[in-house]
Write a protein that holds these residues in place. Sequence first.
Motif, PDB file in Angstrom:
ATOM      1  N   UNK A  56      -2.904   9.601  -1.090  1.00 32.03           N
ATOM      2  CA  UNK A  56      -2.041  10.037  -2.175  1.00 32.03           C
ATOM      3  C   UNK A  56      -1.336   8.814  -2.744  1.00 32.03           C
ATOM      4  N   UNK A  57      -0.787   8.978  -3.939  1.00 28.11           N
ATOM      5  CA  UNK A  57      -0.031   7.896  -4.545  1.00 28.11           C
ATOM      6  C   UNK A  57       1.191   8.475  -5.242  1.00 28.11           C
ATOM      7  N   UNK A  58       2.264   7.716  -5.248  1.00 30.53           N
ATOM      8  CA  UNK A  58       3.453   8.116  -5.983  1.00 30.53           C
ATOM      9  C   UNK A  58       4.140   6.871  -6.513  1.00 30.53           C
ATOM     10  N   UNK A  59       4.881   7.082  -7.591  1.00 26.89           N
ATOM     11  CA  UNK A  59       5.529   5.976  -8.274  1.00 26.89           C
ATOM     12  C   UNK A  59       7.031   6.105  -8.174  1.00 26.89           C
ATOM     13  N   UNK A  71       9.003   2.366   3.678  1.00 20.49           N
ATOM     14  CA  UNK A  71       8.706   0.990   4.092  1.00 20.49           C
ATOM     15  C   UNK A  71       9.253   0.686   5.484  1.00 20.49           C
ATOM     16  N   UNK A  72      10.411   1.256   5.816  1.00 24.53           N
ATOM     17  CA  UNK A  72      11.019   0.937   7.113  1.00 24.53           C
ATOM     18  C   UNK A  72      10.397   1.721   8.269  1.00 24.53           C
ATOM     19  N   UNK A  73       9.908   2.947   7.995  1.00 22.87           N
ATOM     20  CA  UNK A  73       9.334   3.771   9.073  1.00 22.87           C
ATOM     21  C   UNK A  73       7.815   3.849   9.028  1.00 22.87           C
ATOM     22  N   UNK A  74       7.234   3.616   7.855  1.00 16.88           N
ATOM     23  CA  UNK A  74       5.777   3.650   7.717  1.00 16.88           C
ATOM     24  C   UNK A  74       5.179   5.032   7.572  1.00 16.88           C
ATOM     25  N   UNK A  75       6.017   6.071   7.421  1.00 14.13           N
ATOM     26  CA  UNK A  75       5.494   7.434   7.326  1.00 14.13           C
ATOM     27  C   UNK A  75       6.292   8.249   6.312  1.00 14.13           C
ATOM     28  N   UNK A 130       1.530  11.640   5.824  1.00 13.29           N
ATOM     29  CA  UNK A 130       0.949  10.351   5.437  1.00 13.29           C
ATOM     30  C   UNK A 130       1.531   9.179   6.214  1.00 13.29           C
ATOM     31  N   UNK A 131       0.694   8.166   6.377  1.00 13.23           N
ATOM     32  CA  UNK A 131       1.172   6.865   6.825  1.00 13.23           C
ATOM     33  C   UNK A 131       1.068   5.919   5.631  1.00 13.23           C
ATOM     34  N   UNK A 132       1.981   4.975   5.564  1.00 16.54           N
ATOM     35  CA  UNK A 132       1.982   4.024   4.453  1.00 16.54           C
ATOM     36  C   UNK A 132       0.782   3.094   4.544  1.00 16.54           C
ATOM     37  N   UNK A 133       0.051   2.993   3.449  1.00 21.36           N
ATOM     38  CA  UNK A 133      -1.053   2.039   3.369  1.00 21.36           C
ATOM     39  C   UNK A 133      -0.589   0.750   2.707  1.00 21.36           C
ATOM     40  N   UNK A 148       9.095  -0.779 -11.050  1.00 16.95           N
ATOM     41  CA  UNK A 148       8.258   0.344 -10.639  1.00 16.95           C
ATOM     42  C   UNK A 148       7.384  -0.075  -9.473  1.00 16.95           C
ATOM     43  N   UNK A 149       7.316   0.800  -8.454  1.00 16.01           N
ATOM     44  CA  UNK A 149       6.578   0.499  -7.230  1.00 16.01           C
ATOM     45  C   UNK A 149       5.653   1.675  -6.917  1.00 16.01           C
ATOM     46  N   UNK A 150       4.368   1.401  -6.745  1.00 21.72           N
ATOM     47  CA  UNK A 150       3.371   2.426  -6.452  1.00 21.72           C
ATOM     48  C   UNK A 150       3.120   2.460  -4.948  1.00 21.72           C
ATOM     49  N   UNK A 151       3.339   3.629  -4.358  1.00 20.87           N
ATOM     50  CA  UNK A 151       3.146   3.819  -2.922  1.00 20.87           C
ATOM     51  C   UNK A 151       1.806   4.514  -2.700  1.00 20.87           C
ATOM     52  N   UNK A 152       0.975   3.941  -1.836  1.00 15.48           N
ATOM     53  CA  UNK A 152      -0.274   4.575  -1.431  1.00 15.48           C
ATOM     54  C   UNK A 152      -0.131   5.038   0.009  1.00 15.48           C
ATOM     55  N   UNK A 153      -0.362   6.332   0.224  1.00 19.85           N
ATOM     56  CA  UNK A 153      -0.266   6.894   1.553  1.00 19.85           C
ATOM     57  C   UNK A 153      -1.605   7.399   2.043  1.00 19.85           C
ATOM     58  N   UNK A 154      -1.947   7.081   3.284  1.00 16.06           N
ATOM     59  CA  UNK A 154      -3.181   7.573   3.905  1.00 16.06           C
ATOM     60  C   UNK A 154      -2.855   8.873   4.635  1.00 16.06           C
ATOM     61  N   UNK A 155      -3.598   9.910   4.325  1.00 19.86           N
ATOM     62  CA  UNK A 155      -3.300  11.241   4.855  1.00 19.86           C
ATOM     63  C   UNK A 155      -3.768  11.348   6.308  1.00 19.86           C
TER      64      UNK A 155
END
Length: 200
Positions: A56-59, A71-75, A130-133, A148-155
């Motif tokens: 997934x991705x979010x902005x 960023x601090x927890x990774x999830x 998700x975990x942070x990719x 603006x920062x795009x977060x990619x999460x691995x499900x």
Amino acid sequence: MFYDPRKGDHGLPHNPWTALVTPRPIGWVSSRSAAGVPNLAPYSFFNAAATHPPFVMLSSTPRKDSLSNIESTGVFAINIVGAELAEAMNRSSAPVPSDVDEFGLAGVKAGACRSIDAPCVAQSAVVIECILNRVISLSPKSGLPCDTHIVFGEVTGIEIADRVIRDGRVRSELIRPVSRLGYLDYAVTEQTFEIPRPGS
């Protein structure tokens, strides 16, 4: 009309950009700070980014508590907003200090995710764990300032309520997902139709 968004000269009383790419699914992001404070916030710049494996991705514009927590927890978890949760989702968008628990503010119950150490909305019909990719910070070629920062999460896990599954398929009309249109307008998906692909 035509306008250059880099110059902001659209001539309208409100920015038309957010009304053009619609409907946008809402990623109701739940996370926890490094200090253990639960956080819940809606993001309408959100979508699925890949299928095999799912991403997934979010902005985040600008940098918000959710991003710092991720960023601090990774999830983190994405809670799909059904129509019955629309008002709660809106309450969780209030600008409050980072030590405020938005679950309480929204009036929803925090549940526990199964594959990650993060809270989720217990009432949500679908929870995507998700975990942070990676996080990508955008840098416009125009040189305009951008936060603006795009977060990619691995499900890593998906929880689906049995009540929204019929005949082996997840039914959107049973979830009644809320989506963002332009400005402060929202929509609820209640009627669907199927179009077979050519050759299928």
